[in-house]
Design an enzyme around this catalytic site. Structure first.
Site, mmCIF file in Angstrom:
data_model
loop_
_atom_site.group_PDB
_atom_site.id
_atom_site.type_symbol
_atom_site.label_atom_id
_atom_site.label_comp_id
_atom_site.label_asym_id
_atom_site.label_seq_id
_atom_site.Cartn_x
_atom_site.Cartn_y
_atom_site.Cartn_z
ATOM 1 N N LYS A 99 48.106 32.566 38.516
ATOM 2 C CA LYS A 99 47.862 31.188 38.084
ATOM 3 C C LYS A 99 49.171 30.390 38.047
ATOM 4 O O LYS A 99 49.288 29.320 38.648
ATOM 5 C CB LYS A 99 47.203 31.176 36.698
ATOM 6 C CG LYS A 99 45.919 32.000 36.578
ATOM 7 C CD LYS A 99 44.777 31.413 37.348
ATOM 8 C CE LYS A 99 43.450 32.055 36.971
ATOM 9 N NZ LYS A 99 43.344 33.495 37.293
ATOM 10 N N LYS A 135 41.215 27.584 31.886
ATOM 11 C CA LYS A 135 41.005 28.969 32.295
ATOM 12 C C LYS A 135 42.094 29.873 31.741
ATOM 13 O O LYS A 135 43.255 29.463 31.590
ATOM 14 C CB LYS A 135 40.949 29.098 33.819
ATOM 15 C CG LYS A 135 42.114 28.488 34.579
ATOM 16 C CD LYS A 135 41.833 28.530 36.088
ATOM 17 C CE LYS A 135 42.892 27.788 36.889
ATOM 18 N NZ LYS A 135 42.602 27.806 38.343
ATOM 19 N N ARG A 172 39.547 29.933 50.199
ATOM 20 C CA ARG A 172 40.497 31.051 50.235
ATOM 21 C C ARG A 172 41.202 31.019 51.591
ATOM 22 O O ARG A 172 40.592 31.239 52.641
ATOM 23 C CB ARG A 172 39.771 32.373 50.027
ATOM 24 C CG ARG A 172 40.596 33.627 50.285
ATOM 25 C CD ARG A 172 41.886 33.727 49.462
ATOM 26 N NE ARG A 172 41.694 33.607 48.041
ATOM 27 C CZ ARG A 172 41.361 34.619 47.244
ATOM 28 N NH1 ARG A 172 41.159 35.822 47.755
ATOM 29 N NH2 ARG A 172 41.225 34.418 45.940
ATOM 30 N N ARG A 205 34.258 28.789 49.307
ATOM 31 C CA ARG A 205 33.302 29.367 48.361
ATOM 32 C C ARG A 205 32.649 28.215 47.609
ATOM 33 O O ARG A 205 33.271 27.596 46.746
ATOM 34 C CB ARG A 205 34.024 30.351 47.449
ATOM 35 C CG ARG A 205 34.587 31.544 48.237
ATOM 36 C CD ARG A 205 35.674 32.274 47.503
ATOM 37 N NE ARG A 205 36.852 31.429 47.328
ATOM 38 C CZ ARG A 205 37.934 31.796 46.627
ATOM 39 N NH1 ARG A 205 37.977 32.991 46.061
ATOM 40 N NH2 ARG A 205 38.957 30.977 46.506
ATOM 41 N N ARG A 230 32.195 26.402 39.428
ATOM 42 C CA ARG A 230 32.988 27.526 39.916
ATOM 43 C C ARG A 230 32.457 27.968 41.272
ATOM 44 O O ARG A 230 31.255 28.176 41.428
ATOM 45 C CB ARG A 230 32.936 28.703 38.941
ATOM 46 C CG ARG A 230 33.429 28.388 37.546
ATOM 47 C CD ARG A 230 33.165 29.541 36.600
ATOM 48 N NE ARG A 230 31.729 29.823 36.478
ATOM 49 C CZ ARG A 230 31.227 30.888 35.874
ATOM 50 N NH1 ARG A 230 32.023 31.805 35.354
ATOM 51 N NH2 ARG A 230 29.924 31.070 35.794
ATOM 52 N N ASP A 269 44.388 29.794 47.009
ATOM 53 C CA ASP A 269 43.167 29.058 46.683
ATOM 54 C C ASP A 269 43.471 27.575 46.768
ATOM 55 O O ASP A 269 44.414 27.082 46.133
ATOM 56 C CB ASP A 269 42.672 29.427 45.288
ATOM 57 C CG ASP A 269 42.029 30.800 45.238
ATOM 58 O OD1 ASP A 269 41.806 31.390 46.318
ATOM 59 O OD2 ASP A 269 41.759 31.293 44.133
ATOM 60 N N GLU A 306 45.761 28.377 43.106
ATOM 61 C CA GLU A 306 46.182 29.729 42.742
ATOM 62 C C GLU A 306 46.896 30.371 43.921
ATOM 63 O O GLU A 306 46.676 30.002 45.083
ATOM 64 C CB GLU A 306 44.992 30.619 42.335
ATOM 65 C CG GLU A 306 44.348 30.217 41.021
ATOM 66 C CD GLU A 306 43.303 31.233 40.554
ATOM 67 O OE1 GLU A 306 43.303 32.380 41.053
ATOM 68 O OE2 GLU A 306 42.496 30.874 39.677
ATOM 69 N N ASN A 311 47.154 34.215 44.993
ATOM 70 C CA ASN A 311 46.653 35.556 44.675
ATOM 71 C C ASN A 311 47.437 36.618 45.440
ATOM 72 O O ASN A 311 47.481 36.584 46.676
ATOM 73 C CB ASN A 311 45.170 35.645 45.032
ATOM 74 C CG ASN A 311 44.330 34.700 44.185
ATOM 75 O OD1 ASN A 311 43.947 35.037 43.074
ATOM 76 N ND2 ASN A 311 44.055 33.508 44.705
#
Length: 314
Positions: free
Chosen positions: A124, A159, A209, A224, A232, A272, A280, A282
């Site tokens: 994050k 979050k 992604r 997504r 979400r 992201d 984000e 990841n």
């Protein structure tokens, strides 16, 4: 080559979707040997880091999808490459694993992603290093600061910093009657730091992604898309994955971050992106290999194994 994968239990794999499984299939297709160990199988012993591992061969079937030989101990430096694919939570056991893998690296093991880089990149908070690509964001555990942020932006996402799969993500507006209890619950009454981000309406078009492999972007992302009534997009939260070519902005972000992140030892990264904003970075166990490959015909596993082979041959 001999590749060892540090994974969750093999019985938990959904081989129709699992990216680690896709990596293994491509590696086996090229004639590489596959070995698997669990996080708890990484051990410092007699001055070196060993892995309590099993060698597996893939069957090409659904059940059983692999055959395993009896477990043995092998110094991690004896493998051509060790791929860290343990899913979060990123807890103290995960941190301990990165310490042990860092010792293994010092002893000659090739570890991907680099264990120090994994540890140093909060998935994050890492976006703070690339502020030119982010929406307004704040990280704090102070209720007053968080409420000021909500008041300033009107519609925000809150979050936890250690969540995954969309767990415990809340959309909160300045008029939400539950905002106090949401902030209190997420921060555990001011004892846990969280992230607040201005809500990005383009989430309706998907939380994208974008994969970086060897510092270069995969030419397709997986958008997504949230199910009806959701904010979400996570697949684990019921989102639908749709593969799309990268937009100009996706590529701009990926090409700006790629050289920097591969320079830090991050062979595989999942960015992201919502709308035009990076949300984000990841680095623990990025996914979406199979969905992108199946929908576009572009082999993400082949691109990854190409990069892994090249990194291990240096």
């Amino acid at each position: 080559m001999k590749f060892a994968f540090i994974t969750d239990p093999l019985a938990s794999f959904n081989i129709k979707k699992d990216s680690t499984y896709a990596m293994m299939v491509e590696a086996a297709r090229r004639g590489h040997e596959l070995y698997v160990l669990m996080q708890e199988g990484v051990i410092w012993k007699n001055g070196i880091v060993v892995g309590e591992n099993i060698r597996i061969t893939l069957t090409g079937e659904k059940d059983p999808w692999y055959h395993a030989q009896p477990p043995v101990e092998t110094p991690l430096a004896d493998f051509d490459g060790v791929v860290m694919r343990k899913d979060p939570p990123f807890d103290m056991e995960y941190v301990t694993s990165t310490w042990l893998l860092e010792i293994a690296k010092a002893g000659g093991a090739r570890i991907f992603n680099d264990p120090r880089a994994i540890r140093d990149h909060s998935e994050k908070i890492a976006i703070a290093q690339f502020g030119q690509f982010t929406a307004p964001t704040m990280v704090s555990r102070l209720g007053g600061q968080i409420h000021d942020f909500i008041n300033a932006h009107g519609d925000v996402i809150l979050k936890p910093l250690d969540g995954m799969g969309g767990a415990s993500i809340f959309r909160v507006t300045d008029s939400d009657p539950n905002r106090n209890v949401i902030v209190e619950t997420l921060t555990q009454l001011g004892t846990r730091t969280i992230m607040a981000q201005r809500y990005i309406p383009e989430i309706r078009d998907g939380d994208k992604r974008v994969l970086l492999i060897g510092g270069k972007p995969v030419p397709f992302c997986l958008a997504r898309i949230p199910k009806a009534g959701e904010s979400r997009g996570n697949l684990a939260a019921g989102g639908t994955g749709v593969a799309r070519p990268l937009t100009a902005r996706d590529r701009e972000i990926a090409e700006a971050l790629g050289p920097e992140l591969i320079g830090r030892g991050l062979l595989l990264v999942g960015l992201d992106v919502i709308g035009n904003y990076l949300t984000e970075v990841n680095v623990t166990s990025p996914t979406c290999f199979q969905e992108i490959t199946q929908q576009t015909g572009f082999s993400v596993p082949a691109m990854f194994i190409d990069a892994l082979e090249a990194a291990c041959a240096r």
